[in-house]
Write a protein that holds these residues in place. Structure first.
Motif, PDB file in Angstrom:
ATOM      1  N   UNK A   1       0.941  -1.138  -0.014  1.00  0.00           N
ATOM      2  CA  UNK A   1       0.062  -0.135   0.083  1.00  0.00           C
ATOM      3  C   UNK A   1       0.741   1.294   0.114  1.00  0.00           C
ATOM      4  N   UNK A   2       2.002   1.068   0.617  1.00  0.00           N
ATOM      5  CA  UNK A   2       2.864   2.622   0.562  1.00  0.00           C
ATOM      6  C   UNK A   2       4.180   2.141   0.311  1.00  0.00           C
ATOM      7  N   UNK A   3       5.108   3.194   0.084  1.00  0.00           N
ATOM      8  CA  UNK A   3       6.499   3.124  -0.361  1.00  0.00           C
ATOM      9  C   UNK A   3       7.300   3.652   1.212  1.00  0.00           C
ATOM     10  N   UNK A   4       8.147   2.681   1.255  1.00  0.00           N
ATOM     11  CA  UNK A   4       9.072   2.988   2.573  1.00  0.00           C
ATOM     12  C   UNK A   4      10.439   3.142   1.902  1.00  0.00           C
ATOM     13  N   UNK A   5      11.047   4.031   2.407  1.00  0.00           N
ATOM     14  CA  UNK A   5      12.557   4.377   2.171  1.00  0.00           C
ATOM     15  C   UNK A   5      13.293   4.500   3.439  1.00  0.00           C
ATOM     16  N   UNK A   6      14.741   4.133   3.460  1.00  0.00           N
ATOM     17  CA  UNK A   6      15.532   4.704   4.379  1.00  0.00           C
ATOM     18  C   UNK A   6      15.535   6.075   4.851  1.00  0.00           C
ATOM     19  N   UNK A   7      15.473   6.296   6.042  1.00  0.00           N
ATOM     20  CA  UNK A   7      15.651   7.771   6.445  1.00  0.00           C
ATOM     21  C   UNK A   7      17.097   8.364   5.938  1.00  0.00           C
ATOM     22  N   UNK A   8      16.825   9.650   5.363  1.00  0.00           N
ATOM     23  CA  UNK A   8      18.207   9.912   4.565  1.00  0.00           C
ATOM     24  C   UNK A   8      19.351  10.425   5.692  1.00  0.00           C
ATOM     25  N   UNK A   9      20.485  10.408   5.370  1.00  0.00           N
ATOM     26  CA  UNK A   9      21.423  10.729   6.136  1.00  0.00           C
ATOM     27  C   UNK A   9      21.355  12.476   6.446  1.00  0.00           C
ATOM     28  N   UNK A  10      21.552  12.913   7.632  1.00  0.00           N
ATOM     29  CA  UNK A  10      21.503  14.331   7.913  1.00  0.00           C
ATOM     30  C   UNK A  10      21.210  14.617   9.405  1.00  0.00           C
ATOM     31  N   UNK A  11      20.793  15.636   9.858  1.00  0.00           N
ATOM     32  CA  UNK A  11      20.915  15.933  11.461  1.00  0.00           C
ATOM     33  C   UNK A  11      19.861  14.935  11.999  1.00  0.00           C
ATOM     34  N   UNK A  12      18.546  14.847  11.331  1.00  0.00           N
ATOM     35  CA  UNK A  12      17.821  14.217  12.335  1.00  0.00           C
ATOM     36  C   UNK A  12      18.266  12.718  12.375  1.00  0.00           C
ATOM     37  N   UNK A  13      18.753  12.135  11.207  1.00  0.00           N
ATOM     38  CA  UNK A  13      19.399  10.653  11.259  1.00  0.00           C
ATOM     39  C   UNK A  13      20.437  10.643  12.460  1.00  0.00           C
ATOM     40  N   UNK A  14      21.188  11.589  12.357  1.00  0.00           N
ATOM     41  CA  UNK A  14      22.442  11.438  13.209  1.00  0.00           C
ATOM     42  C   UNK A  14      21.857  11.829  14.796  1.00  0.00           C
ATOM     43  N   UNK A  15      20.841  12.634  15.021  1.00  0.00           N
ATOM     44  CA  UNK A  15      20.364  12.576  16.463  1.00  0.00           C
ATOM     45  C   UNK A  15      19.720  11.503  16.889  1.00  0.00           C
TER      46      UNK A  15
ATOM     47  N   UNK B   1      11.181   5.837   6.443  1.00  0.00           N
ATOM     48  CA  UNK B   1       9.930   6.901   6.116  1.00  0.00           C
ATOM     49  C   UNK B   1       8.973   6.347   5.208  1.00  0.00           C
ATOM     50  N   UNK B   2       7.892   6.580   5.600  1.00  0.00           N
ATOM     51  CA  UNK B   2       6.626   5.995   4.785  1.00  0.00           C
ATOM     52  C   UNK B   2       5.871   7.244   4.169  1.00  0.00           C
ATOM     53  N   UNK B   3       5.589   6.996   2.820  1.00  0.00           N
ATOM     54  CA  UNK B   3       4.611   8.253   2.153  1.00  0.00           C
ATOM     55  C   UNK B   3       3.195   8.328   2.703  1.00  0.00           C
ATOM     56  N   UNK B   4       2.858   8.646   3.915  1.00  0.00           N
ATOM     57  CA  UNK B   4       1.729   8.806   4.589  1.00  0.00           C
ATOM     58  C   UNK B   4       0.885   9.791   3.891  1.00  0.00           C
ATOM     59  N   UNK B   5       1.627  10.695   3.197  1.00  0.00           N
ATOM     60  CA  UNK B   5       1.105  11.877   2.974  1.00  0.00           C
ATOM     61  C   UNK B   5       0.232  11.644   1.322  1.00  0.00           C
ATOM     62  N   UNK B   6       0.441  10.509   1.134  1.00  0.00           N
ATOM     63  CA  UNK B   6      -0.553  10.316  -0.268  1.00  0.00           C
ATOM     64  C   UNK B   6      -1.939   9.972   0.008  1.00  0.00           C
ATOM     65  N   UNK B   7      -2.145   9.801   1.549  1.00  0.00           N
ATOM     66  CA  UNK B   7      -3.503   9.401   1.900  1.00  0.00           C
ATOM     67  C   UNK B   7      -4.117  10.690   2.800  1.00  0.00           C
ATOM     68  N   UNK B   8      -3.238  11.222   3.708  1.00  0.00           N
ATOM     69  CA  UNK B   8      -3.718  12.039   4.596  1.00  0.00           C
ATOM     70  C   UNK B   8      -2.565  12.823   5.157  1.00  0.00           C
ATOM     71  N   UNK B   9      -3.079  14.266   5.864  1.00  0.00           N
ATOM     72  CA  UNK B   9      -2.022  14.781   6.382  1.00  0.00           C
ATOM     73  C   UNK B   9      -1.745  14.651   7.728  1.00  0.00           C
ATOM     74  N   UNK B  10      -2.354  13.610   8.344  1.00  0.00           N
ATOM     75  CA  UNK B  10      -2.410  13.391   9.746  1.00  0.00           C
ATOM     76  C   UNK B  10      -0.942  12.677   9.883  1.00  0.00           C
TER      77      UNK B  10
END
Length: 410
Positions: free
Chosen positions: A201-215, A232-241
């Motif tokens: 139902x959704x696309x999953x991709x590894x969290x990209x390198x950056x500040x968030x992942x390092x924290x 990270x899941x593309x939940x935005x394709x269905x809802x803003x929640x």
């Protein structure tokens, strides 16, 4: 009990469940608007508070209409013996008992889902759209339906086949053997849900390198929580929640963050949310929750075994002879009060677990960013900040926002 008594009992149970649920919802929606708490003054305006109340009222009215439709239809089906009529009609076409039961449940499932589509469509594209939550296209909506049918046939149909096979071949002792199968299935789903089912139902991709992942890496190393699977899941394709969840255990544990969650929160708040999820793992809430679920399934199957060969249950639903599928339909109705009580008990445990996970996040990271994240989540989703206590007691798996903030900000 004779068939007529069982018939009236079924009607009584269905009626009680409907009235109980709608009474609680009515008490909750009639709860007066509260003044804005001091802890939410920077986040919540009077306009936003009124909008949240309107959203809750619209959903309440929708729930009454859809619930009344479902309730009235169920009562009519029982009174008119439609469940039994479908069984009799199928017997003229199919003689094999297992194929008969499978065909019967297929018809019930298809009819039930087709009737629910207009309500689901209205809720998604009218109510959720009106308040700015819906992001799904009509193509996505119907694609999800078709994919859901396919999964239901493969997974649900497979489990149903095994259940019916054991019932027909073994007798009343089927319950503990199917319980073992169910327990294995529940463990497998927890282990492989994000790898096998979610990508459907959704696309999953590894969290990209950056500040968030390092924290996040810094935090997980600090609490001795090796985490290789962060998606990270593309939940935005269905809802803003926004949302986040944890699945699996051992080497297969995964944390999944919705892309909407990342968009709406600071890195500190996101790490705090992750710390909360890690708290569930460290406190063994996931294992305990799965164990409780398995025990509930065992209880359900044991009670089902006492009804499964009841002629009077089949007669109560309009059948002319004993039918396994009719008895399962009747049992699901009779079991609903027990299910409600178990649900209340599980919600009590879940609320306790949420407090413990909050406390873990506060102790190992910080309480303030988690509180900020909870405020943002609640305001953005137009949550009820002043729910009725009885509604909370019965329905809430998470503590109300103000109770969580009180503990975090103490």
């Amino acid at each position: 009990m004779d068939s007529l008594s069982i018939k009236y009992l079924l009607i009584g149970v269905v009626t009680f469940g409907f009235l109980f649920e709608k009474t609680l919802s009515y008490l909750n929606i009639k709860r007066p608007l509260t003044s804005i708490p001091k802890s939410l003054e920077e986040y919540l305006s009077v306009t936003k508070l009124k909008e949240a109340k309107t959203y809750q009222q619209v959903n309440f009215r929708f729930g009454v209409i859809s619930g009344l439709f479902s309730f009235t239809l169920t009562i009519c089906l029982i009174l008119l013996g439609v469940f039994g009529w479908v069984d009799e009609w199928l017997r003229n076409i199919i003689s094999h008992p297992m194929l008969l039961s499978l065909a019967y449940f297929a018809i019930i499932f298809i009819c039930s889902d087709l009737l629910s589509i207009p309500f689901d469509f209205y809720h998604t594209f009218v109510i959720e759209e009106k308040f700015g939550f819906n992001k799904a296209s009509k193509a996505t909506f119907f694609s999800d339906k078709l994919k859901g049918y396919l999964l239901s046939i493969i997974v649900g149909g497979g489990l149903l086949f095994l259940l019916l096979y054991l019932i027909h071949q073994i007798g009343k002792d089927f319950w503990w053997q199917f319980w073992i199968i169910s327990a294995i299935f529940m463990v497998m789903v927890n282990l492989f849900y994000t790898a096998w089912i979610l990508p459907f139902f959704n696309k999953l991709k590894p969290l990209e390198d950056g500040e968030l992942k390092q924290k996040i890496v810094n935090y997980t190393e600090k609490v001795s929580f090796p985490l290789e699977n962060l998606f990270v899941i593309d939940g935005s394709k269905r809802s803003s929640k926004a949302n986040a969840f944890f699945s699996g255990f051992g080497k297969r544990k995964k944390v999944v963050l919705y892309d909407t969650l990342i968009e709406q929160h600071t890195p500190e708040e996101l790490v705090a949310v992750l710390a909360h999820e890690v708290g569930h793992y460290k406190k063994r809430h996931i294992i305990l929750g799965m164990t409780a679920g398995i025990l509930q399934v065992g209880l359900l199957l044991f009670i089902l075994a006492q009804f499964i060969y009841s002629k009077n249950m089949s007669f109560a639903l309009g059948g002319n002879e004993m039918a396994i599928h009719l008895n399962i339909i009747g049992f699901t109705m009779l079991f609903s009060p027990i299910s409600m009580v178990l649900g209340i008990f599980m919600n009590m445990i879940s609320r306790k677990n949420e407090f413990e996970a909050d406390a873990f996040a506060k102790e190992t990271y910080a309480g303030e960013p988690l509180a900020e994240a909870l405020k943002t989540l609640s305001i953005n989703t137009l949550s009820n900040i002043n729910p009725h206590p009885w509604y909370v007691f019965v329905n809430y798996s998470h503590p109300p926002l103000l109770e969580r903030l009180k503990k975090l900000e103490r």
